[in-house]
Design an enzyme around this catalytic site. Sequence first.
Site, PDB file in Angstrom:
ATOM      1  N   ARG A 121       9.085  -2.609  -2.180  1.00  0.00           N
ATOM      2  CA  ARG A 121       7.693  -2.667  -1.714  1.00  0.00           C
ATOM      3  C   ARG A 121       7.561  -1.964  -0.367  1.00  0.00           C
ATOM      4  O   ARG A 121       6.621  -1.258  -0.105  1.00  0.00           O
ATOM      5  CB  ARG A 121       7.202  -4.122  -1.602  1.00  0.00           C
ATOM      6  CG  ARG A 121       5.768  -4.206  -1.100  1.00  0.00           C
ATOM      7  CD  ARG A 121       5.137  -5.577  -1.313  1.00  0.00           C
ATOM      8  NE  ARG A 121       3.929  -5.728  -0.526  1.00  0.00           N
ATOM      9  CZ  ARG A 121       2.712  -5.353  -0.915  1.00  0.00           C
ATOM     10  NH1 ARG A 121       2.531  -4.805  -2.085  1.00  0.00           N
ATOM     11  NH2 ARG A 121       1.676  -5.531  -0.132  1.00  0.00           N
ATOM     12  N   CYS A 138       1.364  -8.406   9.178  1.00  0.00           N
ATOM     13  CA  CYS A 138       1.678  -6.981   8.980  1.00  0.00           C
ATOM     14  C   CYS A 138       1.938  -6.274  10.297  1.00  0.00           C
ATOM     15  O   CYS A 138       1.210  -6.479  11.266  1.00  0.00           O
ATOM     16  CB  CYS A 138       0.502  -6.241   8.345  1.00  0.00           C
ATOM     17  SG  CYS A 138       0.061  -6.837   6.734  1.00  0.00           S
TER      18      CYS A 138
HETATM   19  P1  XMP Z   1      -2.962 -12.515   5.385  1.00  0.00           P
HETATM   20  O1  XMP Z   1      -3.861 -11.949   6.433  1.00  0.00           O
HETATM   21  O2  XMP Z   1      -3.640 -13.482   4.491  1.00  0.00           O
HETATM   22  O3  XMP Z   1      -2.550 -11.250   4.492  1.00  0.00           O
HETATM   23  O4  XMP Z   1      -1.715 -13.051   6.007  1.00  0.00           O
HETATM   24  C1  XMP Z   1      -1.705 -11.357   3.386  1.00  0.00           C
HETATM   25  C2  XMP Z   1      -1.422  -9.972   2.814  1.00  0.00           C
HETATM   26  O5  XMP Z   1      -0.608  -9.207   3.708  1.00  0.00           O
HETATM   27  C3  XMP Z   1       0.132  -8.238   2.952  1.00  0.00           C
HETATM   28  N1  XMP Z   1       1.543  -8.337   3.348  1.00  0.00           N
HETATM   29  C4  XMP Z   1       2.134  -7.472   4.199  1.00  0.00           C
HETATM   30  N2  XMP Z   1       1.681  -6.357   4.803  1.00  0.00           N
HETATM   31  N3  XMP Z   1       3.765  -6.096   5.866  1.00  0.00           N
HETATM   32  C5  XMP Z   1       2.516  -5.652   5.607  1.00  0.00           C
HETATM   33  O6  XMP Z   1       2.127  -4.595   6.157  1.00  0.00           O
HETATM   34  C6  XMP Z   1       4.299  -7.204   5.303  1.00  0.00           C
HETATM   35  O7  XMP Z   1       5.433  -7.594   5.556  1.00  0.00           O
HETATM   36  C7  XMP Z   1       3.435  -7.921   4.416  1.00  0.00           C
HETATM   37  N4  XMP Z   1       3.619  -9.035   3.639  1.00  0.00           N
HETATM   38  C8  XMP Z   1       2.432  -9.253   3.017  1.00  0.00           C
HETATM   39  C9  XMP Z   1      -0.088  -8.540   1.495  1.00  0.00           C
HETATM   40  O8  XMP Z   1      -1.034  -7.614   1.030  1.00  0.00           O
HETATM   41  C10 XMP Z   1      -0.631  -9.958   1.526  1.00  0.00           C
HETATM   42  O9  XMP Z   1      -1.409 -10.297   0.403  1.00  0.00           O
END
Ligand code: XMP
Length: 486
Positions: free
Chosen positions: A406, A307
Amino acid sequence: MSEPGFRSKFKDTDVAVTFRDLILLPGWTEVEPNQVELSTQVTLNHSLNMPFVASPMDTVTESEMAIAVARLGALGVLHRNCTAEEEVEMAKKVKRAESLVIKDVITIRPTETVEYATELMQRHNISGLPVVEGETLVGIVTGRDVRFADSSLLTKDVMTKKVITAPDDTNIESAKEILHKHRVEKLPLIDKEGRLKGLMTIKDILLRGRFPNAARDENGQLLCGAAVSPFDLKRAKKLSEIADILVIDVSHFHNANVFSATKKILEEVDADVVVGSIGTYKAAEDAITKLEGIAGFRVGIGSGSICTTMESTKAGSPTVYATAQVADAVRTYGSKIPIIADGGIRGPGDAAVAMSLGASTVMMGNLFARCKEAPGTLITIGGRYYKQYRGMGSPSAMAKRFSMDRYAQPSKGLPEGVEGWVPYKGEVGVVIQEMSAGLQASMGYAGAKTIPELWEKAHLAAITHSGAEEARPHDVLLPSDSPERV
Ligand code: XMP
């Protein structure tokens, strides 16, 4: 003029703590780690034996991952960065992977060609087809019947006509006896009029024994989650007929348009609906009081390893902080809505902290993306294996149209995620085993035998930056393949 309120915006600020700021205090315990019970509610109507959920991301969860984690007792949520038809197909694949009684049996008519029968078996990856005239069972054709047959022959020329069948209320034990007695692998179930009502197979019966912990629905099929946009009611309705759980997949759920669109989905679908992502008490309170029928909360904004939301917008609610906020609202309103803590989980200790603060399960992208079952490409860098892992708001994921709502690219024009690589871990069973063993150990330290007991018994403490350094291996030269080097 009344006193200006700007100073209060930071004077009494909360500390938005993160996983790295907290530790779990060891407490009085009468529980050994192997006595700790990890079963939990993932939504109001569905439980898991393992409190882990695979993120709806296109480098994490497609059918292969969803099937693998469900067999191990966890849940996979299919991503939506594809067409509705593709997502429906993925969900069907998960639900078809196993079942006690297959209800929507793939059949063939006696007048179809052997070539078509072969194609049908290949397409659905199955080894045989009941042959029906109308609804009446007239035969069965298997791979063996068609393997060397002339492809222009008709199914009725090669099928077995004397089929071993059983009544449609046959239980698993009787089915096993019949299958064994006649040395057959498929048992069509028929009603008194000879109409095909279902199919039991030796493969499903064996899989049931092999995966006793699996997350299953009442028909013995694997549990399946699917992500949907709040603004795509049509897709939500289609998926709700197949998947057990729908996850409203937006980065900021506490939004007027999202609320009204979700209201419609909640009214029109039967599946359990998880809403998110949310990160504050107020968001949970509004959801509880303004929306009816929510079956789960997905909690945490901006902590994910890919993120960039918090970095670029300064808006976010770290998973730990968010979980405590939402858990308090759930409790205040006497609700039982389970919380999925999502983002930033690096290992079992983080899961234990999230659960200490009221989560019932944790959602992970990074740790699952490392596995063979994840769809990301496998590459080598400097002689080591890595898998591709990208945020759903990363530029390359946003190039695919469904991620646009999203992360609302047209209105923000801002990527909110990155793309990179994570070390290859092998089969997902390894990750689930490490996570569950570690979580059991953490819960043992806290003296909690179950997750609800952890909510009550766990005590946390804040740790300083230097304390966090001390908490990792230090003053020792680590081998280059140490996990600390990731
Ligand atoms: P981890 O820490 O396991 O987190 O890699 C996965 C979660 O991250 C979120 N997610 C995103 N958040 N930008 C964001 O701000 C993104 O591009 C993004 N893609 C995923 C999502 O909640 C996921 O389960």
